[in-house]
Motif scaffolding. Structure first.
Motif, PDB file in Angstrom:
ATOM      1  N   LEU A 262     -35.999  40.086  92.605  1.00  0.00           N
ATOM      2  CA  LEU A 262     -36.737  41.295  92.225  1.00  0.00           C
ATOM      3  C   LEU A 262     -37.936  40.935  91.352  1.00  0.00           C
ATOM      4  N   GLU A 263     -37.739  39.984  90.470  1.00  0.00           N
ATOM      5  CA  GLU A 263     -38.832  39.533  89.613  1.00  0.00           C
ATOM      6  C   GLU A 263     -39.926  38.868  90.440  1.00  0.00           C
ATOM      7  N   ALA A 264     -39.526  38.105  91.469  1.00  0.00           N
ATOM      8  CA  ALA A 264     -40.510  37.436  92.328  1.00  0.00           C
ATOM      9  C   ALA A 264     -41.385  38.456  93.060  1.00  0.00           C
ATOM     10  N   VAL A 265     -40.773  39.548  93.525  1.00  0.00           N
ATOM     11  CA  VAL A 265     -41.546  40.613  94.175  1.00  0.00           C
ATOM     12  C   VAL A 265     -42.520  41.228  93.172  1.00  0.00           C
ATOM     13  N   ASP A 266     -42.056  41.462  91.957  1.00  0.00           N
ATOM     14  CA  ASP A 266     -42.900  42.057  90.924  1.00  0.00           C
ATOM     15  C   ASP A 266     -44.111  41.167  90.626  1.00  0.00           C
ATOM     16  N   ILE A 267     -43.897  39.858  90.575  1.00  0.00           N
ATOM     17  CA  ILE A 267     -45.006  38.912  90.336  1.00  0.00           C
ATOM     18  C   ILE A 267     -46.009  38.972  91.485  1.00  0.00           C
ATOM     19  N   SER A 268     -45.498  39.031  92.709  1.00  0.00           N
ATOM     20  CA  SER A 268     -46.385  39.101  93.881  1.00  0.00           C
ATOM     21  C   SER A 268     -47.207  40.386  93.877  1.00  0.00           C
ATOM     22  N   LEU A 269     -46.575  41.488  93.506  1.00  0.00           N
ATOM     23  CA  LEU A 269     -47.291  42.763  93.450  1.00  0.00           C
ATOM     24  C   LEU A 269     -48.376  42.751  92.372  1.00  0.00           C
ATOM     25  N   LYS A 270     -48.108  42.051  91.285  1.00  0.00           N
ATOM     26  CA  LYS A 270     -49.107  41.951  90.219  1.00  0.00           C
ATOM     27  C   LYS A 270     -50.334  41.154  90.665  1.00  0.00           C
ATOM     28  N   GLU A 271     -50.166  40.295  91.647  1.00  0.00           N
ATOM     29  CA  GLU A 271     -51.296  39.558  92.197  1.00  0.00           C
ATOM     30  C   GLU A 271     -52.097  40.415  93.168  1.00  0.00           C
ATOM     31  N   VAL A 272     -51.399  41.284  93.883  1.00  0.00           N
ATOM     32  CA  VAL A 272     -52.057  42.136  94.876  1.00  0.00           C
ATOM     33  C   VAL A 272     -52.792  43.292  94.208  1.00  0.00           C
ATOM     34  N   TYR A 273     -52.170  43.892  93.211  1.00  0.00           N
ATOM     35  CA  TYR A 273     -52.657  45.145  92.640  1.00  0.00           C
ATOM     36  C   TYR A 273     -54.098  45.070  92.127  1.00  0.00           C
ATOM     37  N   PRO A 274     -54.494  44.031  91.385  1.00  0.00           N
ATOM     38  CA  PRO A 274     -55.890  43.973  90.902  1.00  0.00           C
ATOM     39  C   PRO A 274     -56.914  43.944  92.037  1.00  0.00           C
ATOM     40  N   ILE A 275     -56.548  43.306  93.135  1.00  0.00           N
ATOM     41  CA  ILE A 275     -57.454  43.252  94.282  1.00  0.00           C
ATOM     42  C   ILE A 275     -57.656  44.652  94.861  1.00  0.00           C
ATOM     43  N   LEU A 276     -56.604  45.423  94.916  1.00  0.00           N
ATOM     44  CA  LEU A 276     -56.684  46.782  95.446  1.00  0.00           C
ATOM     45  C   LEU A 276     -57.453  47.700  94.507  1.00  0.00           C
ATOM     46  N   GLN A 277     -57.361  47.451  93.210  1.00  0.00           N
ATOM     47  CA  GLN A 277     -58.104  48.261  92.245  1.00  0.00           C
ATOM     48  C   GLN A 277     -59.607  48.054  92.373  1.00  0.00           C
ATOM     49  N   GLU A 278     -60.007  46.925  92.933  1.00  0.00           N
ATOM     50  CA  GLU A 278     -61.419  46.621  93.133  1.00  0.00           C
ATOM     51  C   GLU A 278     -61.885  47.028  94.526  1.00  0.00           C
ATOM     52  N   SER A 279     -61.139  47.931  95.150  1.00  0.00           N
ATOM     53  CA  SER A 279     -61.421  48.274  96.548  1.00  0.00           C
ATOM     54  C   SER A 279     -62.766  48.958  96.748  1.00  0.00           C
TER      55      SER A 279
END
Length: 353
Positions: A262-279
């Motif tokens: 679950l923590e590994a998924v959370d880390i991966s999402l934290k990498e994706v999220y900033p990219i999406l915020q710059e959409s």
């Protein structure tokens, strides 16, 4: 995240249950000693195998599967021991039967709570699939949907589960009945009593660990002290120290998720999220592709781990249920013990609910 606390210590209104089970001077026949030694030596080996070789193994699904397998195998072993002891249910004291039936209901309730949490996490997988599907599309609309799905996933995981919290008082009650009552002064009864003590210690340990893992808190860690000198005692103490230490270290470092997948998924999402915020700007698709790949791997690991652990919890539920059914069946046909039909009828009705 809950504050790190000292080990939970239950109160025992009827005295300290951690007394010697086989007092000094007790004598058993060679056959009974061999049966007890075999049971305890097997439990000792299983506890040693469960001790993590690396701290990162604690609360990985693979380790939790092994813990649940140990629990299932140990409960199966006690059934075999009862058969080998040639101690039919009509030779059990009524108080032993009461404790067994009461504890089995509590264990079934704990299994239901654990299954509920695993099911809740599995439902969250749908949100992760939506994230991955929208990321694959790469259009601005789909990227916004992916961001929204990530927000929903985080809310879902953080929402908690009341059924896990309900397991805490159940564990307290199991602590109060850690030992079978001292009733019959028989050699076979002493062996069964000592073996059941080992089963209950391991059961309490594993159940409290699972509740801690799913709640992200150490408030339910139990200060289990081994009574006497069973063969499995040292292995149990070493395992408890290792696992409890890792839980406390994790929480003191600020982690609010104990499950490794679950923590590994959370880390991966934290990498994706900033990219999406710059959409609104041109999206860095190279960075997005790498994050997409990493997220896909961690989501797959989470999904497969949930499936395996759910299967093991369901298997343990069936072992407890079948043992209870077998006892109730023996009570129905054993007229020497079945002297209170209404009482055991209530037990069957409670199980049916």
């Amino acid at each position: 995240m809950s504050r790190t606390q000292d080990p939970h210590k239950a109160s025992f209104p009827f005295g300290n249950p951690f007394r010697m089970i086989l007092p000094k001077g007790s004598s058993l026949s060679p056959k009974l000693m061999a049966l007890l030694k075999k049971f305890e030596a097997t439990l000792d080996e299983r506890l040693k195998k469960l001790k993590p070789t690396h701290k990162d193994d604690v609360f990985s699904f693979s380790w939790m599967v092994l813990a649940m397998q140990l629990l299932s195998e140990t409960h199966s072993d006690i059934k075999s021991l009862i058969t080998d002891l040639e101690l039919p249910v009509y030779d059990w004291d009524d108080k032993w039967i009461d404790v067994y039936l009461d504890n089995s209901v509590k264990l079934l309730d704990i299994c239901i709570g654990l299954s509920s949490e695993l099911s809740r996490m599995s439902q969250g997988q749908l949100l992760l699939h939506l994230v991955l599907r929208n990321l694959e599309g790469k259009s601005s609309t789909e990227l916004l949907k992916a961001k929204s799905s990530i927000d929903s996933w985080r809310q879902h995981i953080a929402s908690g589960n009341g059924k896990i919290e309900n397991c805490i008082p159940i564990i307290d009650k199991l602590m109060e009945s850690l030992e079978l009552p001292k009733i019959k002064n028989s050699s076979k009864g002493k062996v069964l009593r000592r073996a059941m003590y080992g089963v209950k210690m391991v059961t309490l340990f594993v159940c409290s660990i699972f509740v801690s893992a799913f709640s992200g808190s150490d408030k339910k860690l139990i200060d289990l002290q081994v009574s006497g000198t069973p063969l499995w005692g040292e292995a149990f103490i070493n395992l408890r120290a290792c696992v409890y230490g890792e839980i406390r270290n994790s929480l003191s470092s600020g982690r609010n998720v104990l499950l490794k997948e679950l923590e590994a998924v959370d880390i991966s999402l934290k990498e994706v999220y900033p990219i999406l915020q710059e959409s609104k700007e041109p999206v860095n698709f190279d960075a997005l592709q790498k994050s997409f790949t990493d997220l896909g791997k961690t989501a797959d690991n989470l999904s497969s781990g949930l499936d395996l652990l759910t299967k093991e919890v369901d298997g343990f539920f069936q072992i407890v249920l079948s043992g209870r059914d077998a006892l109730l069946c023996n009570l129905r046909v054993s007229s020497g013990v079945f002297d209170s039909p209404k009482k055991y009828k209530r037990e069957e009705e409670q199980l049916a609910r």
